[in-house]
Design an enzyme around this catalytic site. Sequence first.
Site, PDB file in Angstrom:
ATOM      1  N   HIS A  66      -8.522  -8.834  -8.564  1.00 57.23           N
ATOM      2  CA  HIS A  66      -8.374  -7.561  -7.251  1.00 57.23           C
ATOM      3  C   HIS A  66      -8.948  -6.754  -6.984  1.00 57.23           C
ATOM      4  O   HIS A  66      -9.116  -6.573  -6.030  1.00 57.23           O
ATOM      5  CB  HIS A  66      -6.382  -7.290  -7.683  1.00 57.23           C
ATOM      6  CG  HIS A  66      -6.252  -6.086  -8.811  1.00 57.23           C
ATOM      7  ND1 HIS A  66      -5.798  -6.357  -9.126  1.00 57.23           N
ATOM      8  CD2 HIS A  66      -6.761  -5.047  -8.532  1.00 57.23           C
ATOM      9  CE1 HIS A  66      -5.462  -5.731 -10.118  1.00 57.23           C
ATOM     10  NE2 HIS A  66      -5.589  -4.266  -8.819  1.00 57.23           N
ATOM     11  N   ASP A 117      -5.863 -11.533 -14.099  1.00 58.04           N
ATOM     12  CA  ASP A 117      -6.697 -11.717 -12.730  1.00 58.04           C
ATOM     13  C   ASP A 117      -7.707 -10.490 -13.562  1.00 58.04           C
ATOM     14  O   ASP A 117      -8.079  -9.951 -13.932  1.00 58.04           O
ATOM     15  CB  ASP A 117      -5.462  -9.867 -13.158  1.00 58.04           C
ATOM     16  CG  ASP A 117      -5.794  -9.131 -11.566  1.00 58.04           C
ATOM     17  OD1 ASP A 117      -7.268  -9.145 -11.266  1.00 58.04           O
ATOM     18  OD2 ASP A 117      -5.266  -8.483 -11.469  1.00 58.04           O
ATOM     19  N   SER A 145      -7.141  -0.396 -13.227  1.00 61.50           N
ATOM     20  CA  SER A 145      -7.513  -1.123 -12.788  1.00 61.50           C
ATOM     21  C   SER A 145      -8.754  -1.987 -13.418  1.00 61.50           C
ATOM     22  O   SER A 145     -10.046  -1.617 -12.699  1.00 61.50           O
ATOM     23  CB  SER A 145      -6.459  -1.543 -11.736  1.00 61.50           C
ATOM     24  OG  SER A 145      -5.540  -1.678 -10.645  1.00 61.50           O
TER      25      SER A 145
END
Length: 723
Positions: A92, A228, A658
């Site tokens: 992402h 991810d 992230s």
Amino acid sequence: MRKITLCFLAFILLTLPSLADEGMWIPMLLKKYNIEDMQKAGFKLTAEDIYDINQASLKDAVIGLGNEGSPFHHFCTGEIVSDQGLVITNHHCSFGMIQAHSSLEHNYLRDGFWAQSMADELVNPKITASILVRMEDVTDKINAGLNAGMSESERTKKVNEICRKLEAEAVKGTNLAANIKPYFNGNQYFLSVFKIFRDVRLVGAPNSAIGKFGGDTDNWTWPRHTGDFSVLRIYAGPDNEPAAISDKNVPYKPAKFFKISARGVQEGDFTMVFGYPGTTNEYLTSYAIDQIASVEDPHKIKIRTAKLEVINAAMESDELLRIKYAAKAASVANAWKKWQGEIKGLDRFSTADSKRVLENNFNNWAKSNGKTEYIGLTDRYKALYDARKEYILAAAYASEAGLGGAEIIKFAREIEQVLDNYDKFEDKEQLKESLKNYVEAFYKDYDVATDQRILTEMFKLYNNEEVGDRWIPSVVRLSPKYAKRNGYDRYAADLFKKSIFTHKDDLLKFIDNLSEKSIAKIEKDPILGVATGIYTLYADKIRPELSRIESELKLLNRLWIAGLMEMQPDKTFYPDANSTLRVAYGKIAGYHATDAVYYTHYTTLKGIMEKDNPNIYDYDVPQKLRDLYKNRDFGPYTQDGEVPVCFIATNHTTGGNSGSPVLDAEGNLIGLNFDRAWEGVMSDMQYSPEICRNIAVDIRYVLFIIDKYAGAQRLIDEMVIIR
């Protein structure tokens, strides 16, 4: 009685030294505050192994991903995993890059992308990778230029002036960049010096059915089965220094890169997250918590719910619309779902009540010790938040339903801002070319019909009695002409029909014939009229008063944290996240989500197959992954006969973390942080080791996908893997 007891226990927790699992710690201060605690928890390295300016350390393998215009605002973190500048981060985090390179002919979102050689790696203009060189406490240097008689605006101006001077001095004669940020609400300041690389290329990414498996349905939740991750590479000039994008650039040779541990994780193992957390607010007062939970979050959730319903329906109807709106939907949904969990968590742990207990104790301490600078501080907080309520609600609708609602509103306003400065551009032809490129880029991922439906829904929501009539711009209200049935639909349709901004070819033609005379005519455009009406109300009536209140709150926040530190001299405080490099540490651990529901600490490929449903986009497993599972073709990437996919731990993380490396006790890479469990997302305001969990994709699943699914053996060969 139970409520009082809970509040008392919460207060005790707030006043105790920070728990081992809580905190986002400054790397250069680990030796002073944390290393002994970390080693007691199982860490086998030293503070110098993490942060050292005289020799290579783990910090040299951590990158902050940013944009050319704001390289110090790190939207994600990544880690270097080879001696050729190979970087792993989240899928992402690279989503915008993957989308930018995608088309119907080359749909990398759907099919994935794997460069067959370095020559095939894709350039990403404006993406930057920052590596921290050193940090320095410059608090005394800044405070030396301040005096007690300054107003808050004068103080801010002087601080900025001193910071710019210190930043320039720190990097004079080098190709480095420096940035100073406040810590503890302006009670402390640290300088960070970076190498900023501007040639970051896309190397590989699994298809979204793996990298975004579970989609918005599973976002912010556990159990999770999302692969991810994506792979980038940093390129440098021939001298191994940062350089502009060029064919002459070569893979960067890092001072340090992470070795990868494929040995697996067990419950109770030490873990450390090293990255660039964005923003937290652990020291907010009860007044702030109450306003977030009862005013700000609920209304923003309502607005985004309506927007998502339109976008999701469009994506379900057409594959091209899915490509165009995939990144936009993810962006809208991310905060939308977080806010919902935030409200639930704040309520579950009675955060506002526990803050009130702390505030009462603070008031008693200030009075009994004659601390005049702190007496009445909480009363001032209450008055400001009471005044702030209607303005923050009006601002939420202006930003979420107005300027940030339908894309065309923001688009029209951005073009207008350029045209307002038309006479300042010497090269008018270059201006026209830049505007046309901007229009082409906007329309590449834009659908007129979808945005028209969004505008209709935003108009309906904006006309909300709770907002207050004086905060609803006249351009958003229905005139008698549209007051009949389906008035909002007809109003939005007319705006879109009559506006030049919703007709690409007409807009490009307008730009080709740009002149001061034509610019004057476009000011009458109906879409621009809506944008201007909303912005003018916000700029003239909402922002000035909100800014005044926020400025006063800024002063109180600085006094509040200074007072807490003075009241609790034995407590080790950690600063709120501010997009600077931090260390968080904890352990691998499952948790009790609700009564009778316990979640274990990891998930496997078996769980992906259990969720597999070709009729649901978020759960449609690629056939090749089904085949690998059916044939049990797992390679060396198993635990107890299954391929591990994700795991959870008690590390204190937030947005910006992230892609952060999750490390074991020896500093080896075991996973990539990518999310938090929904029950504990209130950790930005109150961390609880009972329920707060960061979610990471297991590095063995990353290796499994790269090796067995993508067949990218050249990337596996670059890494140092410990088995």
